[in-house]
Design a protein around this motif. Structure first.
Motif, PDB file in Angstrom:
ATOM      1  N   ASP A 187      18.006  32.606  84.790  1.00  0.00           N
ATOM      2  CA  ASP A 187      18.420  33.479  83.686  1.00  0.00           C
ATOM      3  C   ASP A 187      19.869  33.919  83.845  1.00  0.00           C
ATOM      4  N   ASP A 188      20.313  34.160  85.092  1.00  0.00           N
ATOM      5  CA  ASP A 188      21.706  34.533  85.332  1.00  0.00           C
ATOM      6  C   ASP A 188      22.635  33.370  84.985  1.00  0.00           C
ATOM      7  N   CYS A 189      22.214  32.151  85.328  1.00  0.00           N
ATOM      8  CA  CYS A 189      23.026  30.977  84.995  1.00  0.00           C
ATOM      9  C   CYS A 189      23.178  30.829  83.479  1.00  0.00           C
ATOM     10  N   ILE A 190      22.076  31.006  82.762  1.00  0.00           N
ATOM     11  CA  ILE A 190      22.124  30.899  81.301  1.00  0.00           C
ATOM     12  C   ILE A 190      23.011  31.985  80.707  1.00  0.00           C
ATOM     13  N   ALA A 191      22.933  33.192  81.250  1.00  0.00           N
ATOM     14  CA  ALA A 191      23.771  34.295  80.757  1.00  0.00           C
ATOM     15  C   ALA A 191      25.250  33.961  80.917  1.00  0.00           C
ATOM     16  N   ASP A 192      25.611  33.329  82.047  1.00  0.00           N
ATOM     17  CA  ASP A 192      27.004  32.957  82.262  1.00  0.00           C
ATOM     18  C   ASP A 192      27.436  31.855  81.303  1.00  0.00           C
ATOM     19  N   VAL A 193      26.551  30.910  81.051  1.00  0.00           N
ATOM     20  CA  VAL A 193      26.868  29.838  80.109  1.00  0.00           C
ATOM     21  C   VAL A 193      27.151  30.418  78.730  1.00  0.00           C
ATOM     22  N   ARG A 194      26.365  31.389  78.306  1.00  0.00           N
ATOM     23  CA  ARG A 194      26.626  32.026  77.008  1.00  0.00           C
ATOM     24  C   ARG A 194      28.000  32.696  77.008  1.00  0.00           C
ATOM     25  N   ARG A 195      28.358  33.370  78.085  1.00  0.00           N
ATOM     26  CA  ARG A 195      29.669  34.012  78.176  1.00  0.00           C
ATOM     27  C   ARG A 195      30.787  32.969  78.127  1.00  0.00           C
ATOM     28  N   ALA A 196      30.589  31.860  78.843  1.00  0.00           N
ATOM     29  CA  ALA A 196      31.612  30.815  78.861  1.00  0.00           C
ATOM     30  C   ALA A 196      31.786  30.193  77.473  1.00  0.00           C
ATOM     31  N   VAL A 197      30.681  29.991  76.752  1.00  0.00           N
ATOM     32  CA  VAL A 197      30.756  29.439  75.404  1.00  0.00           C
ATOM     33  C   VAL A 197      31.535  30.390  74.485  1.00  0.00           C
ATOM     34  N   GLU A 198      31.313  31.673  74.638  1.00  0.00           N
ATOM     35  CA  GLU A 198      32.042  32.649  73.829  1.00  0.00           C
ATOM     36  C   GLU A 198      33.541  32.580  74.105  1.00  0.00           C
ATOM     37  N   GLN A 199      33.910  32.518  75.397  1.00  0.00           N
ATOM     38  CA  GLN A 199      35.326  32.441  75.745  1.00  0.00           C
ATOM     39  C   GLN A 199      35.933  31.123  75.263  1.00  0.00           C
ATOM     40  N   PHE A 200      35.180  30.053  75.389  1.00  0.00           N
ATOM     41  CA  PHE A 200      35.622  28.757  74.888  1.00  0.00           C
ATOM     42  C   PHE A 200      35.911  28.833  73.390  1.00  0.00           C
ATOM     43  N   GLY A 201      35.047  29.498  72.645  1.00  0.00           N
ATOM     44  CA  GLY A 201      35.253  29.641  71.209  1.00  0.00           C
ATOM     45  C   GLY A 201      36.543  30.382  70.893  1.00  0.00           C
ATOM     46  N   HIS A 208      21.175  21.016  80.897  1.00  0.00           N
ATOM     47  CA  HIS A 208      19.989  21.815  80.569  1.00  0.00           C
ATOM     48  C   HIS A 208      20.392  23.228  80.164  1.00  0.00           C
ATOM     49  N   LEU A 209      21.267  23.855  80.938  1.00  0.00           N
ATOM     50  CA  LEU A 209      21.708  25.220  80.629  1.00  0.00           C
ATOM     51  C   LEU A 209      22.388  25.275  79.264  1.00  0.00           C
ATOM     52  N   ALA A 210      23.280  24.324  79.009  1.00  0.00           N
ATOM     53  CA  ALA A 210      24.001  24.320  77.734  1.00  0.00           C
ATOM     54  C   ALA A 210      23.046  24.142  76.563  1.00  0.00           C
ATOM     55  N   THR A 211      22.026  23.298  76.739  1.00  0.00           N
ATOM     56  CA  THR A 211      21.091  23.042  75.647  1.00  0.00           C
ATOM     57  C   THR A 211      20.173  24.236  75.418  1.00  0.00           C
ATOM     58  N   VAL A 212      19.731  24.890  76.493  1.00  0.00           N
ATOM     59  CA  VAL A 212      18.939  26.114  76.332  1.00  0.00           C
ATOM     60  C   VAL A 212      19.722  27.138  75.514  1.00  0.00           C
ATOM     61  N   ALA A 213      20.999  27.336  75.876  1.00  0.00           N
ATOM     62  CA  ALA A 213      21.822  28.316  75.164  1.00  0.00           C
ATOM     63  C   ALA A 213      22.031  27.932  73.712  1.00  0.00           C
ATOM     64  N   ALA A 214      22.144  26.625  73.436  1.00  0.00           N
ATOM     65  CA  ALA A 214      22.395  26.171  72.069  1.00  0.00           C
ATOM     66  C   ALA A 214      21.146  26.193  71.198  1.00  0.00           C
ATOM     67  N   MET A 215      19.960  26.110  71.817  1.00  0.00           N
ATOM     68  CA  MET A 215      18.718  25.983  71.050  1.00  0.00           C
ATOM     69  C   MET A 215      17.897  27.272  70.997  1.00  0.00           C
ATOM     70  N   THR A 216      18.264  28.283  71.779  1.00  0.00           N
ATOM     71  CA  THR A 216      17.468  29.509  71.838  1.00  0.00           C
ATOM     72  C   THR A 216      18.336  30.724  71.559  1.00  0.00           C
ATOM     73  N   PRO A 217      17.756  31.785  71.004  1.00  0.00           N
ATOM     74  CA  PRO A 217      18.530  33.001  70.742  1.00  0.00           C
ATOM     75  C   PRO A 217      18.739  33.803  72.006  1.00  0.00           C
ATOM     76  N   GLU A 218      19.844  34.514  72.044  1.00  0.00           N
ATOM     77  CA  GLU A 218      20.060  35.490  73.109  1.00  0.00           C
ATOM     78  C   GLU A 218      19.100  36.653  72.882  1.00  0.00           C
ATOM     79  N   ALA A 219      18.775  37.373  73.939  1.00  0.00           N
ATOM     80  CA  ALA A 219      17.766  38.438  73.855  1.00  0.00           C
ATOM     81  C   ALA A 219      18.088  39.468  72.775  1.00  0.00           C
ATOM     82  N   SER A 220      19.363  39.752  72.566  1.00  0.00           N
ATOM     83  CA  SER A 220      19.761  40.800  71.622  1.00  0.00           C
ATOM     84  C   SER A 220      19.978  40.288  70.208  1.00  0.00           C
ATOM     85  N   THR A 221      19.738  38.970  69.982  1.00  0.00           N
ATOM     86  CA  THR A 221      19.965  38.416  68.655  1.00  0.00           C
ATOM     87  C   THR A 221      18.727  37.645  68.206  1.00  0.00           C
TER      88      THR A 221
END
Length: 276
Positions: A99-113, A136-149
């Motif tokens: 879960d920590d790895c996925i959270a970081d991937v979401r942060r990195a995607v935001e900064q990339f954007g 796997h991490l990138a696809t989880v983040a792309a296919m699933t909602p973040e907890a707050s959304t």
């Protein structure tokens, strides 16, 4: 950092050398506040990039670094693509669970954007992806909602997976599932919550998957099952199979497929999401 060069030939002469890509590095803030690396690669001739992709390295969530996919990013940048290789916390080194790895991937995607926007690229022109566990991490983040959304990861229009792991975790025997749950730091019975095939539904982003038919980590049959599920749901999912190739086949020098993988990836990005 090394810079690839391309030669401009005029009347049979070589007056100057043009860098095929420009490289830089920066840091982004992980979910726990620590700083993690972003390696940035962009066209060296100063022309605006036509598409962008952020990649996440493999290593079973315990090894690897952003440097691992730098060769891929250099080549993609030389094709007019804004490419970023991102690090994330590893298990035993800052991450308590996947879960920590996925959270970081979401942060990195935001900064990339944000970085892409400065270069004239908006969400419809951006992709994410990676190798093995990183895919796997990138696809989880792309296919699933973040907890707050309630919506999947914003800002990504496509996904590229290089021998991705975790496509059909339900196919493993119960004892293997329990062992994997312990390895990635999650409670018993939760493994299938991270199985990519469980997230398939209409409206998933287009995907391109590169996989070897002799992959010893993720059997090709599991990848085919995922591809078929995506297509049945009305999604675009292209599986490129590499005969007799094993896990990690896409790295330079490993099996001779590196250029082939880059060619197909660049074509996918420039055909599907590039600016016109």
């Amino acid at each position: 950092m090394p810079i690839l060069l391309q030669t401009d030939v005029v009347n049979g002469r070589m007056p100057f050398m043009v860098p095929a890509c420009r490289e830089s590095s920066m840091l982004y803030q992980a979910a726990d506040g620590r700083e993690l690396p972003l390696l940035v690669f962009e066209p060296g001739d100063g022309t605006p990039p036509r598409a962008g992709i952020v990649l996440f390295h493999g290593g079973a969530l315990r090894e690897g670094s952003a440097d691992g996919l730098a060769p891929h990013c250099r080549k993609l940048a030389s094709r007019g693509i804004f490419a970023v290789s991102a690090g994330y916390r590893l298990l035993g080194r800052g991450a308590a669970s996947i879960d920590d790895c996925i959270a970081d991937v979401r942060r990195a995607v935001e900064q990339f954007g944000r970085l892409a926007a400065v270069r004239g690229l908006e969400a419809p022109h951006l992709a994410s992806g990676g190798s093995s566990a990183g895919a796997h991490l990138a696809t989880v983040a792309a296919m699933t909602p973040e907890a707050s959304t309630t919506a999947p990861e914003p800002g990504i229009a496509a996904v590229v997976g290089l021998n991705p792991a975790g496509l059909n975790l339900r196919s493993f025997e119960p004892e293997v599932q329990r062992r994997l749950e312990q390895q990635v730091g999650i409670a018993a019975g939760r493994l299938t919550e991270y199985s990519l095939i469980e997230f398939v539904r209409p409206g998933n982003p287009p995907m391109q998957i590169h996989h070897g038919t002799h992959d010893e980590v993720e059997p090709i049959d599991s990848v085919r099952q995922f591809r078929d599920a995506m297509v049945r749901s009305g999604n675009e999912c292209t599986l490129l199979e590499y005969e007799h190739a094993e896990h990690g086949f896409h790295y330079p020098g490993n099996s001779g497929h590196f250029d082939e993988v880059i060619d197909a990836t660049a074509l996918f990005l420039l055909d599907r999401i590039a600016t016109k």
